[in-house]
Write an enzyme that holds these catalytic residues in place. Structure first.
Site, PDB file in Angstrom:
ATOM      1  CD  GLU A  34     -17.917  36.428  46.150  1.00 54.94           C
ATOM      2  OE1 GLU A  34     -18.605  35.439  45.869  1.00 54.94           O
ATOM      3  OE2 GLU A  34     -16.935  36.790  45.456  1.00 54.94           O
ATOM      4  CB  CYS A  42     -25.586  35.637  36.767  1.00 54.25           C
ATOM      5  SG  CYS A  42     -27.175  35.922  35.987  1.00 54.25           S
ATOM      6  CE1 TYR A  98     -28.972  38.792  43.526  1.00 52.26           C
ATOM      7  CE2 TYR A  98     -27.843  36.860  44.375  1.00 52.26           C
ATOM      8  CZ  TYR A  98     -28.634  37.452  43.421  1.00 52.26           C
ATOM      9  OH  TYR A  98     -29.106  36.708  42.385  1.00 52.26           O
ATOM     10  CB  ILE A 177     -19.539  35.756  25.485  1.00 49.11           C
ATOM     11  CG1 ILE A 177     -20.072  35.253  26.844  1.00 49.11           C
ATOM     12  CG2 ILE A 177     -18.855  37.104  25.629  1.00 49.11           C
ATOM     13  CD1 ILE A 177     -19.014  35.106  27.929  1.00 49.11           C
ATOM     14  CD  GLU A 180     -25.843  36.508  24.928  1.00 48.70           C
ATOM     15  OE1 GLU A 180     -25.096  36.976  25.811  1.00 48.70           O
ATOM     16  OE2 GLU A 180     -26.804  35.748  25.171  1.00 48.70           O
ATOM     17  NE  ARG A 197     -12.244  26.183  18.088  1.00 52.43           N
ATOM     18  CZ  ARG A 197     -11.547  25.749  19.116  1.00 52.43           C
ATOM     19  NH1 ARG A 197     -10.228  25.791  19.073  1.00 52.43           N
ATOM     20  NH2 ARG A 197     -12.135  25.261  20.175  1.00 52.43           N
ATOM     21  N   GLY A 260     -14.446  31.476  25.604  1.00 57.47           N
ATOM     22  CA  GLY A 260     -14.901  30.539  26.621  1.00 57.47           C
ATOM     23  C   GLY A 260     -14.532  30.943  28.037  1.00 57.47           C
ATOM     24  CG  HIS A 429     -54.981  36.315  15.430  1.00 60.84           C
ATOM     25  ND1 HIS A 429     -53.922  35.963  14.619  1.00 60.84           N
ATOM     26  CD2 HIS A 429     -55.682  37.254  14.754  1.00 60.84           C
ATOM     27  CE1 HIS A 429     -54.007  36.659  13.490  1.00 60.84           C
ATOM     28  NE2 HIS A 429     -55.051  37.443  13.554  1.00 60.84           N
TER      29      HIS A 429
HETATM   30  P1  NDP Z   1     -18.766  29.297  24.629  1.00 64.04           P
HETATM   31  O1  NDP Z   1     -18.265  28.009  25.133  1.00 64.04           O
HETATM   32  O2  NDP Z   1     -20.216  29.474  24.358  1.00 64.04           O
HETATM   33  O3  NDP Z   1     -17.999  29.703  23.311  1.00 64.04           O
HETATM   34  C1  NDP Z   1     -16.610  29.715  23.254  1.00 64.04           C
HETATM   35  C2  NDP Z   1     -16.197  30.030  21.844  1.00 64.04           C
HETATM   36  O4  NDP Z   1     -14.785  30.172  21.811  1.00 64.04           O
HETATM   37  C3  NDP Z   1     -16.560  28.937  20.860  1.00 64.04           C
HETATM   38  O5  NDP Z   1     -16.988  29.508  19.661  1.00 64.04           O
HETATM   39  C4  NDP Z   1     -15.235  28.191  20.687  1.00 64.04           C
HETATM   40  O6  NDP Z   1     -15.097  27.629  19.426  1.00 64.04           O
HETATM   41  C5  NDP Z   1     -14.261  29.339  20.798  1.00 64.04           C
HETATM   42  N1  NDP Z   1     -12.921  28.912  21.170  1.00 64.04           N
HETATM   43  C6  NDP Z   1     -12.557  28.198  22.253  1.00 64.04           C
HETATM   44  N2  NDP Z   1     -11.231  27.990  22.262  1.00 64.04           N
HETATM   45  C7  NDP Z   1     -10.757  28.572  21.143  1.00 64.04           C
HETATM   46  C8  NDP Z   1      -9.457  28.670  20.568  1.00 64.04           C
HETATM   47  N3  NDP Z   1      -8.387  28.152  21.165  1.00 64.04           N
HETATM   48  N4  NDP Z   1      -9.323  29.323  19.399  1.00 64.04           N
HETATM   49  C9  NDP Z   1     -10.413  29.843  18.787  1.00 64.04           C
HETATM   50  N5  NDP Z   1     -11.665  29.783  19.267  1.00 64.04           N
HETATM   51  C10 NDP Z   1     -11.830  29.152  20.441  1.00 64.04           C
HETATM   52  O7  NDP Z   1     -18.220  30.356  25.690  1.00 64.04           O
HETATM   53  P2  NDP Z   1     -18.592  31.864  25.973  1.00 64.04           P
HETATM   54  O8  NDP Z   1     -17.353  32.468  26.489  1.00 64.04           O
HETATM   55  O9  NDP Z   1     -19.294  32.484  24.842  1.00 64.04           O
HETATM   56  O10 NDP Z   1     -19.609  31.710  27.180  1.00 64.04           O
HETATM   57  C11 NDP Z   1     -19.228  30.977  28.335  1.00 64.04           C
HETATM   58  C12 NDP Z   1     -20.411  30.301  28.954  1.00 64.04           C
HETATM   59  O11 NDP Z   1     -21.221  31.269  29.587  1.00 64.04           O
HETATM   60  C13 NDP Z   1     -21.305  29.607  27.922  1.00 64.04           C
HETATM   61  O12 NDP Z   1     -20.960  28.281  27.789  1.00 64.04           O
HETATM   62  C14 NDP Z   1     -22.671  29.766  28.488  1.00 64.04           C
HETATM   63  O13 NDP Z   1     -22.978  28.600  29.185  1.00 64.04           O
HETATM   64  C15 NDP Z   1     -22.576  30.942  29.441  1.00 64.04           C
HETATM   65  N6  NDP Z   1     -23.293  32.099  28.865  1.00 64.04           N
HETATM   66  C16 NDP Z   1     -24.631  32.016  28.741  1.00 64.04           C
HETATM   67  C17 NDP Z   1     -25.347  33.057  28.210  1.00 64.04           C
HETATM   68  C18 NDP Z   1     -26.822  32.940  28.084  1.00 64.04           C
HETATM   69  O14 NDP Z   1     -27.399  32.078  28.731  1.00 64.04           O
HETATM   70  N7  NDP Z   1     -27.462  33.741  27.254  1.00 64.04           N
HETATM   71  C19 NDP Z   1     -24.694  34.274  27.758  1.00 64.04           C
HETATM   72  C20 NDP Z   1     -23.260  34.243  27.912  1.00 64.04           C
HETATM   73  C21 NDP Z   1     -22.598  33.189  28.452  1.00 64.04           C
HETATM   74  P3  NDP Z   1     -15.619  26.151  19.070  1.00 64.04           P
HETATM   75  O15 NDP Z   1     -17.108  26.195  19.069  1.00 64.04           O
HETATM   76  O16 NDP Z   1     -15.022  25.927  17.740  1.00 64.04           O
HETATM   77  O17 NDP Z   1     -15.070  25.258  20.154  1.00 64.04           O
END
Ligand code: NDP
Length: 457
Positions: A34, A42, A98, A177, A180, A197, A260, A429
């Site tokens: 690491e 997480c 951990y 993200i 939330e 978008r 993302g 209930h």
């Molecule tokens: P997500 O993949 O969920 O969302 C990314 C967002 O960014 C989407 O709305 C996407 O739009 C947008 N996006 C991507 N590229 C562009 C761009 N070039 N211009 C404008 N908008 C863009 O990613 P997150 O970062 O929110 O989370 C990452 C991962 O972490 C998730 O996939 C999830 O698996 C995990 N996570 C899980 C959680 C939970 O379990 N509660 C909490 C937080 C994260 P579009 O949809 O149009 O592609």
């Protein structure tokens, strides 16, 4: 001199630690490498601190509710610095746990960045290691090149380290993200504008939940700007300028980039998918013999419990008596906005595309707790039932405690429950969850798509 192991894991996040400990319990000699803190995204920079911030944000609503329940309260203020101090103490405590778990399991922790160095070989700094099995569990990091200039914005890592909240913020993205944190920051007193978008947030979720999420954000005071994202971002003296085309520019003191995450693959020397992930087969094998990958670095289902399940299945196959694969056909997931979303099984569109004839059972109501004090928060519940087999294909919910409720219902779906099983279950209930066993009237009948897709359902 080269140190030999049975398994070398690169990355001590939830998946890597779980796999390494299970392998050691099965008698393997294991090293885990690491480069940052032990515990991974997480525990240190994601799910855990995020949920602790959600608890903080929920008090905002609770104070308002309390008045309706007969309490008299003084003025409530939130101090991000105090939260940050407690959060740092908690993540340090968890990291300690951990480390102790690894030590107690007999796994050797090697601190530094590991890279593959030929067949069965890994190097950390100038320290050579070898093993017949090498597991890549390096996770993912925020994307910082999705829009020109977005690298200047904060990421979720930065947000969770703030000691002071901005008065006004923009959030770019419509995924987990973005949603939330928009919901939480609004409750902590930040004026939030959310840019994404698509026409609704949470692409990939059931349409009913996407609509409900947008309404809940608006009700919390978030300015929801669907179908609008900046084309360029520039620094200004007051913060950041979001440019929308030629003429329109908006300035915000603080902007969250939630566009993302991308797999951490630097230095691994593996061939990648066009999305930058490590491709694996059903046995979590990469293209290199003896090299496996799990979790976010494979960009399949980027959820902590999936990485843990993949890691354990892999090492049980390598070192246990019976090989096994992990079944990802029914993975529950939650979005911790307020109120939260939880879901298991396909969306309505996915089920239709997969050729199912559906009976949809749906309800939307104001829970007892809200109605008492005049609150407007609602609960939405939906069951997708295969009209031919009576199997419950999916459960979708938005409302208080949705993740707790849907986690339990996921057991029923995994066991193959039918709607008749739900109908036979006696209600508890008064709860909100009882609605799931009391929905008798079909809300809608939906025919299958004329040309079924090959999507899983
Ligand atoms: P997500 O993949 O969920 O969302 C990314 C967002 O960014 C989407 O709305 C996407 O739009 C947008 N996006 C991507 N590229 C562009 C761009 N070039 N211009 C404008 N908008 C863009 O990613 P997150 O970062 O929110 O989370 C990452 C991962 O972490 C998730 O996939 C999830 O698996 C995990 N996570 C899980 C959680 C939970 O379990 N509660 C909490 C937080 C994260 P579009 O949809 O149009 O592609």
């Amino acid at each position: 001199m080269t140190d030999h192991y049975d398994l070398i894991t690169i990355g001590a996040g939830s998946g890597g630690v779980a796999a390494s400990r299970r392998a050691a319990a099965l008698g393997a000699k294991v090293a885990i490498i690491e480069g940052r803190r032990v515990g991974g995204t997480c525990v240190l920079r994601g799910c855990v601190p995020k949920k602790l911030l959600m608890y903080a944000a929920q008090y905002g609503d609770a104070f308002a509710e309390a008045r309706g329940y007969g309490w008299t309260l003084g003025e409530a203020t939130f101090d991000m610095a105090r939260w940050a101090q407690s959060k740092a103490a908690e993540t340090t405590r968890l990291e300690g746990i951990y480390r102790k778990l690894l030590e107690g399991s007999g796994v050797t922790l090697i601190e530094g960045y590991g890279r593959l160095d030929g067949p069965q070989r890994v190097v950390v700094g100038d320290r050579p290691l070898s093993a017949p099995h090498i597991l890549i569990a390096t996770g993912s990091s925020p994307v910082i090149d999705s829009i020109p200039g977005i690298a200047q914005c904060a990421t979720s890592d930065d947000l969770l380290d703030l000691t002071e909240l901005p008065a006004t913020a923009a959030i770019i993205g419509g995924g987990f993200i973005a949603i939330e944190f928009a919901s939480m920051l609004a409750r902590l007193g930040v004026q939030v504008t959310l840019f994404f978008r698509d026409r609704a947030p949470l692409r990939g979720f059931d349409e009913s939940l996407r609509v409900a999420a947008a309404s809940a954000l608006q009700a919390a005071g978030v300015q929801v700007r669907a179908g609008l994202v900046p084309s360029r971002i520039e620094r200004s003296s007051q913060g950041l300028l979001l440019e929308f085309g030629e003429e329109r520019v908006l300035e915000f003191p603080w902007v969250l980039n939630a566009t993302g995450r991308r797999p951490n693959t630097a230095g691994l020397g593996l061939d990648l998918t066009p999305q930058g992930a490590v491709p694996i087969d059903a046995g979590m094998r990469t293209a290199l013999p003896g090299v496996y990958a799990i979790g976010d670095v494979t960009n399949r289902k980027n959820l902590t419990p999936v990485a843990i399940a993949e890691g354990r299945a892999l090492v049980e196959s390598l070192f246990g008596p019976v090989p096994r694969e992990v079944d990802l056909s029914l993975v529950p997931s939650a979005v911790f906005l307020i109120p939260p979303i939880a879901t298991v099984g396909p969306t309505e569109d996915e089920a239709v595309a997969a050729g199912h004839r559906l009976k949809i059972f749906e309800t939307d109501f104001r829970p007892m707790r809200q109605a008492f004090f005049g609150g407007q928060e609602r609960a939405h519940m939906k069951l997708l039932v295969d009209a031919d087999t009576d199997r419950v294909l999916a459960v979708h919910m938005m409302g208080a405690d949705a993740p707790e409720i849907v986690q339990s219902l996921a057991v029923a779906l995994t066991a193959g429950a039918t709607k008749a099983h739900f109908d036979r279950t006696i209600a508890m209930h008064p709860t909100a969850a009882e609605e799931f066993v009391l929905m008798r009237e079909v809300s809608r009948h939906v025919p299958p798509a004329t040309t079924p897709a090959t999507a899983p359902a």
